[in-house]
Scaffold this active site. Sequence first.
Site, PDB file in Angstrom:
ATOM      1  N   GLN A 128       0.833  -1.196   0.000  1.00 23.75           N
ATOM      2  CA  GLN A 128       0.000   0.000   0.000  1.00 23.75           C
ATOM      3  C   GLN A 128       0.874   1.255   0.000  1.00 23.75           C
ATOM      4  OE1 GLN A 128      -2.232  -0.814   3.540  1.00 23.75           O
ATOM      5  NE2 GLN A 128      -0.457  -0.730   4.865  1.00 23.75           N
TER       6      GLN A 128
ATOM      7  N   ALA B 285      -3.207 -12.004   8.079  1.00 22.84           N
ATOM      8  CA  ALA B 285      -4.028 -12.345   9.245  1.00 22.84           C
ATOM      9  C   ALA B 285      -4.565 -13.769   9.172  1.00 22.84           C
ATOM     10  CB  ALA B 285      -5.182 -11.346   9.371  1.00 22.84           C
TER      11      ALA B 285
ATOM     12  N   ASP C 278      -9.566  -4.845  13.015  1.00 21.91           N
ATOM     13  CA  ASP C 278      -9.530  -3.459  12.551  1.00 21.91           C
ATOM     14  C   ASP C 278      -8.864  -3.411  11.177  1.00 21.91           C
ATOM     15  OD1 ASP C 278      -9.815  -0.717  12.525  1.00 21.91           O
ATOM     16  OD2 ASP C 278      -8.010  -0.334  13.723  1.00 21.91           O
TER      17      ASP C 278
END
Length: 504
Positions: free
Chosen positions: A239, A348, A365
Amino acid sequence: MKLNRTLIVSVFVVASCGLAYELIMAALASYLLGDSILQFSSIIGLYLFAMGIGAHLTKYIKDEDTLRRFIEIELLVGVIGGISALALFVAFGLAAAPFRTLLYALVLVVGTVVGMEIPLVMRVLNREEADFKELVSKVLTFDYLGALAVSLLFPLVLAPRLGMARSALLFGILNAAVALLTARIFKGRLKNYRGLQIRGWTVLMFLLLAFAYANRITFRAEQSYFGDPVVFESHSPYQRLVVTQWKNDTRLYINGNLQFSSRDEARYHEALVLPAMQMVQKAENVLILGGGDGLAAREVLKYPQVKQLTLVDLDPEMTKTFRTSATLSSLNQGSLSHPKTKVVNDDAAKWLEETEGRFDVIIIDLPDPSNFSLGKLYSVPMYRLVARRLAPQGKIVVQSTSPYFAPNAYWSVVATLEAAGLHTAPYHVYVPSFGEWGFVLAGRENRFPVPAAFSVPTRYLNGKTAAEMFDFPPDMARRPVEANYLNNQMLVNYFERDWAEVIR
């Protein structure tokens, strides 16, 4: 033989450059426009189509002009492809419409001229090489090797270290160098050698100058569309991070999307963390998936009973930045360097599959499900995996986009958690930077006592505001939507449609 080897090496370089421009424009589009699968798919498809046009156009080039045209095309590719990312950054600062127009125009033009390179090289080599089978084998081998090289170098080295604009310019410089080298070696066969040499050095100097000033240009372009002064920017393989600051307002943008404003982030992070922590009074072992800015971790560490906090975030650049920057670590109060905090940089889902731990509170989150790679982290299989790592009386909380602006997407998250065998308690909070924002509590037990008070310091939450969060007015009421499974990714479709309605 020396001439042949030079052209074969040129094939390796031009193949690398051709694929690099394609990857850079697709990555930039996904950074700035979102929906990475759509952007990559449409750009790759258009690029390949344009390459076909370019290959077709080479039949109109006369044999005696082949070498000169190849050199001219290399210079043209170098200029247009080299400045493509820089031009797109500037265009995005103006408006989305010019950006899209320029994006697809560049893809079409660069793809067309790149498609002319290999056919022209083969025609030149065919005049030197008697064995056509050997010629095709060599050209295609080095073509594919060049593509492999850049496909590995771009995400692992170039994008993180140079950024998009300078990476494109680097490949433009390589194209110009190939043109100059080819002209020098074949100068005896070129009628206008001196003119080609002058043009080649002009292009090369222009690209080198643009490379030197690229960061300044992109910095100014970003100032125009972020508004506030940019104080930090970084590319990672995952990103683009940009931090802006104006007076006492610090803002984080990921791929151009606002993640938090320091003026009101306490509302979001208190709402995300504190209800679950307050409900599980003996929350000693806590897991955060995402949250690489450390702000959710800050709220968790307010509770003295916490013995270990594990934070799993994919991007090491994100966690490093919010751990080492004085400005940013002051926002999270040093939570990422706290002795109770263990930071893991991993996917994750992969990490959950491999860990054996059980957690009293699991806080998810993650970024909004704006594409299929993120949507899988909001799926039924993912939530079943999360549930297996939850202590019997533990609680899960998921940030779940806006129940006002994206109601179908929000209630799909609720339906997905329930399809995974969990009980849920949806709630929402008003965050001025985002509007109404939604969260979902989940657990094996259908018991979610709303806290009447909080045992830790808060800036926003108290018993009254907590009770209000769990009440949904009619315009945010539950909708009959489908759960999100990997084979349909309905959540991503809901998310896109909901936010498209907001933009209209």
